[in-house]
Design an enzyme around this catalytic site. Structure first.
Site, PDB file in Angstrom:
ATOM      1  CD  GLU A 178      -5.248  -8.763  -2.933  1.00 52.17           C
ATOM      2  OE1 GLU A 178      -4.136  -8.707  -3.513  1.00 52.17           O
ATOM      3  OE2 GLU A 178      -6.184  -9.458  -3.330  1.00 52.17           O
ATOM      4  NE  ARG A 238      -6.617  -8.310  -9.592  1.00 47.60           N
ATOM      5  CZ  ARG A 238      -5.901  -9.285 -10.115  1.00 47.60           C
ATOM      6  NH1 ARG A 238      -6.227 -10.549  -9.847  1.00 47.60           N
ATOM      7  NH2 ARG A 238      -4.871  -9.026 -10.903  1.00 47.60           N
ATOM      8  CG  HIS A 276      -3.431 -11.810  -5.194  1.00 51.03           C
ATOM      9  ND1 HIS A 276      -3.955 -10.568  -5.447  1.00 51.03           N
ATOM     10  CD2 HIS A 276      -3.495 -12.477  -6.380  1.00 51.03           C
ATOM     11  CE1 HIS A 276      -4.307 -10.470  -6.712  1.00 51.03           C
ATOM     12  NE2 HIS A 276      -4.027 -11.635  -7.306  1.00 51.03           N
TER      13      HIS A 276
END
Length: 330
Positions: free
Chosen positions: A268, A239, A287
Site C-alpha cells: 500500500e 488486509r 484503505h
C-alpha cells in the site's frame, strides 16, 4: 497523577500542533515527543527515551523487533487502529510491554463500507459511472454484465469480530442469507456457521474481515478462491495479505470472480502500474473503509482514555498481546 512525567512518543502522521492540542489535557503529566525524521533512523533515535508510544496507523513507522530493542524504557504501546500488524506484538510481550488497539472503534464504518461495496458490485455502479462519464449510455451492456439484487445473494463472512458481526447484521437486514467462519464459533451469532471451505462454496458474496496474522496470511489463495461459485463477488476490508493480489487477479481472469471491492492490498499503495488499477471489474479504495468522522472521533477518544489510564496508574484497555494490562515503568 504521578509526579514524574511520562515520556510519550507520538508517531501519528498528523500535524504536530494538532497532536499537542490533543495531549494538552494531560498537562505536566506527559512530556510529548516526535521522531526527528519519519524514517527508521528517526524512529530509533526517538525510541531511546520513550516510555509510552502512540503508534502510526499508516504502518510507515512500524515497531518491529529491532525497534522494540531500541526502546529500553518502553512500558506501553497504543495503536490508534484496530489492526496491529505493523507492530511486533510478540517482541513487546517478551519485553513485558502491553500493546493495545482500539477494538470496535470503526466496526460500523467498515461494515457499512462492505455493504456499500457489495451494492456497487451487484449493480455495476462504478462501471456504469465510468461509461456515462465517457459519454456513453450503456443500458443494455450494463444489464449484460450481470446486475443482481443484493437480497438474493448468499453472503459469507470470513472473520467474526466486531466488524464481521456488524456486517452480518446489516446484510441480514437486507434479506441476505448470511453465513460465517471464524476460528472460534460464536454461539450468539445471528448467522449460520460453516467450515471455511464449505463457506466459500456457498458464498455469492465473500466478505473478508479478519486480522492479518501468521495463521491468516495467504489464507484465501488460489485453491480456496477456486471453491467459490462461478461469478462470485469479493469484498476485502481486512488486509491484502490474507487474499493475495495475484490470487484475486487470477480469479477475476478465470471468471470465478465477477468483481472485487478492495480497500486493502499486498503493498500500500500498490504500484502505479499494478494490473488491479486497470481492471474494470475491481472497485478500488485507498484503505479508508473505517475512515468516517464518527469513527475517527471514537478512535481519538479511546487512545486518550487509555493514555490517561496508564498515566494515572490504572490498567490499559484492549491489550492484545497477552501482557498484564497494568504497564510497569522501567
Amino acid at each position: 497523577m504521578t509526579a514524574k512525567p511520562w515520556r510519550v512518543l507520538a508517531l501519528l502522521p498528523l500535524d504536530e500542533e494538532l497532536v499537542r492540542g490533543l495531549f494538552a489535557q494531560f498537562g505536566d503529566a506527559v512530556e510529548l515527543a516526535f521522531p526527528p525524521t519519519r524514517d527508521r533512523a528517526g524512529l530509533h533515535a526517538a525510541l531511546a527515551d520513550a516510555e509510552l508510544v502512540v503508534g502510526d496507523f499508516t504502518g510507515q513507522l512500524g515497531l518491529d523487533a529491532d525497534a522494540v530493542a531500541a526502546a529500553p524504557k518502553l512500558a506501553f504501546v497504543q495503536m490508534p487502529s484496530v489492526g496491529t500488524d505493523s507492530v511486533d506484538g510478540a517482541a513487546l510481550a517478551a519485553a513485558g510491554v502491553p500493546l493495545s488497539n482500539t477494538a470496535g472503534a470503526n466496526a460500523r464504518a467498515v461494515a457499512e463500507w462492505a455493504v456499500g461495496a457489495a451494492f456497487a458490485l451487484c449493480r455495476q455502479l462504478t462501471w456504469g459511472d465510468r461509461a456515462v462519464r465517457e459519454r456513453g449510455w450503456p443500458q443494455a451492456e450494463l444489464l449484460a454484465r450481470g446486475t443482481r439484487e443484493i437480497h438474493s445473494q448468499r453472503v459469507g463472512i470470513v472473520g467474526f469480530g466486531a466488524i464481521g458481526a456488524e456486517a452480518a447484521r446489516l446484510f441480514g437486514a437486507l434479506g441476505c442469507e448470511v453465513s460465517y467462519w471464524t476460528r472460534r464459533r460464536r454461539a450468539e451469532a445471528a448467522a449460520t456457521y460453516r467450515e471455511l471451505d464449505d463457506l466459500l462454496a456457498h458464498s455469492d458474496i465473500l466478505v473478508v474481515a479478519l486480522p492479518l496474522t501468521d495463521e491468516t496470511r495467504g489464507l484465501l489463495g488460489p485453491e480456496r478462491l477456486a471453491l467459490l461459485p462461478d461469478r462470485a463477488l469479493l469484498v476485502n476490508v481486512a488486509r491484502g495479505g490474507i487474499v493475495p493480489d495475484d490470487a484475486v487477479l487470477a480469479a477475476l481472469e478465470s471468471g470465478r470472480l465477477a468483481g472485487a471491492a478492495l480497500d486493502v492490498f499486498d503493498q500500500e499503495p500498490p504500484p502505479a502500474d499494478h494490473p488491479l488499477r486497470g481492471n474494470e471489474n475491481v472497485l478500488l479504495s485507498p484503505h479508508v473503509a473505517g475512515g468516517t468522522g464518527q469513527s475517527q472521533l471514537t478512535i481519538v477518544s479511546m487512545v486518550l482514555d487509555n493514555v490517561r489510564a496508564v498515566v494515572e496508574g490504572r490498567p490499559a484497555a484492549d491489550v492484545v498481546n497477552g501482557v498484564d494490562p497494568l504497564p510497569k515503568r522501567r
